[in-house]
Design a protein around this motif. Structure first.
Motif, short mmCIF file in Angstrom:
data_model
loop_
_atom_site.label_atom_id
_atom_site.label_comp_id
_atom_site.label_asym_id
_atom_site.label_seq_id
_atom_site.Cartn_x
_atom_site.Cartn_y
_atom_site.Cartn_z
N ALA A 24 -3.59 -1.98 4.38
CA ALA A 24 -4.88 -2.10 5.04
C ALA A 24 -5.07 -0.94 6.02
O ALA A 24 -4.13 -0.58 6.73
CB ALA A 24 -5.00 -3.43 5.77
N SER A 25 -6.28 -0.41 6.05
CA SER A 25 -6.58 0.67 6.98
C SER A 25 -7.97 0.49 7.54
O SER A 25 -8.80 -0.19 6.94
CB SER A 25 -6.45 2.03 6.29
OG SER A 25 -7.38 2.14 5.25
N ILE A 28 -8.66 -2.33 12.86
CA ILE A 28 -7.90 -3.57 12.75
C ILE A 28 -7.36 -3.97 14.11
O ILE A 28 -6.59 -3.21 14.72
CB ILE A 28 -6.73 -3.41 11.76
CG1 ILE A 28 -7.26 -3.10 10.36
CG2 ILE A 28 -5.88 -4.69 11.73
CD1 ILE A 28 -6.17 -2.72 9.37
N ARG A 30 -6.24 -7.47 14.46
CA ARG A 30 -5.19 -8.43 14.08
C ARG A 30 -5.41 -8.83 12.63
O ARG A 30 -6.54 -9.10 12.23
CB ARG A 30 -5.22 -9.65 14.98
CG ARG A 30 -4.19 -10.73 14.64
CD ARG A 30 -4.36 -11.93 15.54
NE ARG A 30 -3.47 -13.03 15.20
CZ ARG A 30 -2.25 -13.17 15.69
NH1 ARG A 30 -1.77 -12.28 16.54
NH2 ARG A 30 -1.50 -14.20 15.34
N ILE A 31 -4.32 -8.89 11.87
CA ILE A 31 -4.39 -9.39 10.50
C ILE A 31 -3.79 -10.79 10.49
O ILE A 31 -2.58 -10.96 10.71
CB ILE A 31 -3.64 -8.49 9.51
CG1 ILE A 31 -4.21 -7.07 9.54
CG2 ILE A 31 -3.74 -9.06 8.10
CD1 ILE A 31 -3.52 -6.11 8.59
N SER A 53 0.39 -14.48 9.90
CA SER A 53 0.92 -13.62 10.95
C SER A 53 2.14 -14.23 11.64
O SER A 53 2.93 -13.51 12.25
CB SER A 53 -0.16 -13.31 11.98
OG SER A 53 -0.68 -14.52 12.52
N ARG A 71 5.72 -8.81 4.37
CA ARG A 71 4.77 -8.00 5.13
C ARG A 71 5.51 -7.03 6.03
O ARG A 71 6.58 -7.34 6.55
CB ARG A 71 3.88 -8.89 6.00
CG ARG A 71 2.80 -9.59 5.27
CD ARG A 71 2.10 -10.61 6.15
NE ARG A 71 1.37 -10.00 7.26
CZ ARG A 71 0.47 -10.65 7.98
NH1 ARG A 71 0.18 -11.90 7.68
NH2 ARG A 71 -0.14 -10.06 8.99
N ASN A 73 4.17 -5.62 9.29
CA ASN A 73 3.03 -5.71 10.18
C ASN A 73 2.71 -4.38 10.85
O ASN A 73 1.54 -4.07 11.10
CB ASN A 73 3.26 -6.78 11.23
CG ASN A 73 3.26 -8.17 10.65
OD1 ASN A 73 2.49 -8.47 9.74
ND2 ASN A 73 4.13 -9.03 11.16
N HIS A 76 0.64 -2.57 8.43
CA HIS A 76 -0.48 -3.34 7.87
C HIS A 76 -0.36 -3.42 6.35
O HIS A 76 -1.35 -3.23 5.62
CB HIS A 76 -1.83 -2.70 8.24
CG HIS A 76 -2.10 -2.67 9.71
ND1 HIS A 76 -1.69 -3.66 10.59
CD2 HIS A 76 -2.74 -1.75 10.47
CE1 HIS A 76 -2.07 -3.35 11.81
NE2 HIS A 76 -2.70 -2.20 11.78
N THR A 77 0.82 -3.68 5.87
CA THR A 77 1.09 -3.65 4.43
C THR A 77 1.73 -4.96 3.99
O THR A 77 2.56 -5.53 4.70
CB THR A 77 2.01 -2.47 4.09
OG1 THR A 77 1.37 -1.24 4.45
CG2 THR A 77 2.31 -2.44 2.60
N ALA A 97 -6.96 -9.98 2.54
CA ALA A 97 -6.57 -10.00 3.95
C ALA A 97 -7.68 -10.62 4.79
O ALA A 97 -8.86 -10.34 4.54
CB ALA A 97 -6.25 -8.59 4.46
N ILE A 99 -8.96 -10.43 8.45
CA ILE A 99 -8.74 -9.45 9.52
C ILE A 99 -9.77 -9.59 10.62
O ILE A 99 -10.96 -9.75 10.36
CB ILE A 99 -8.79 -8.01 8.94
CG1 ILE A 99 -7.66 -7.81 7.93
CG2 ILE A 99 -8.70 -6.97 10.06
CD1 ILE A 99 -7.70 -6.49 7.21
#
Length: 121
Positions: A24-25, A28, A30-31, A53, A71, A73, A76-77, A97, A99
């Motif tokens: 994820a990019s 962000i 918080r995921i 999370s 994950r 964290n 973000h992967t 995701a 987010i």
């Protein structure tokens, strides 16, 4: 805006392994949840596995004991290690995701573009 970029799909023989990745990019804060869904031809999209999370994971019964979600964290992967693949696992796999883009913003759902996984007999 947020983007999810998947990689790692492909063609494999039954009994083989594949590892999917999704990064994820964007903006962000918080995921909350990252996970994987699949969609086979002519069927609805369905859950494969999710990771929250706080470290909780959830798997579809069909993949328990064969697939592992993890994950990173900091990056973000999310990853999906798929072992003992069988032809019934053939589908397009989508990264998901949930987010939060900022402290005061709502949580939004995001999807990747999908990656094809094909398992030959």
């Amino acid at each position: 805006q947020v983007q999810l970029v998947e990689s790692g799909g492909g063609l494999v023989q039954a009994g083989g392994t594949l590892r999917l990745s999704c990064a994820a990019s964007g903006t962000i804060f918080r995921i909350n949840v990252m996970g994987w869904y699949l969609q086979a031809p002519g069927k609805q999209r369905e859950l494969v596995a999710t990771s929250t999370s706080d470290g909780s994971t959830n798997y579809a019964d069909s993949v328990k004991g064969r697939f592992t979600i993890s994950r990173d964290n900091a990056k973000h992967t999310v990853y999906l290690q798929m072992n003992s693949l069988n032809p019934e696992d053939t589908a397009v796999y989508y990264c998901y995701a949930a987010i939060r883009g900022g402290y005061y913003t709502n949580i939004r759902d995001y999807w990747g573009q999908g990656t094809q996984v094909t398992v030959s007999p």
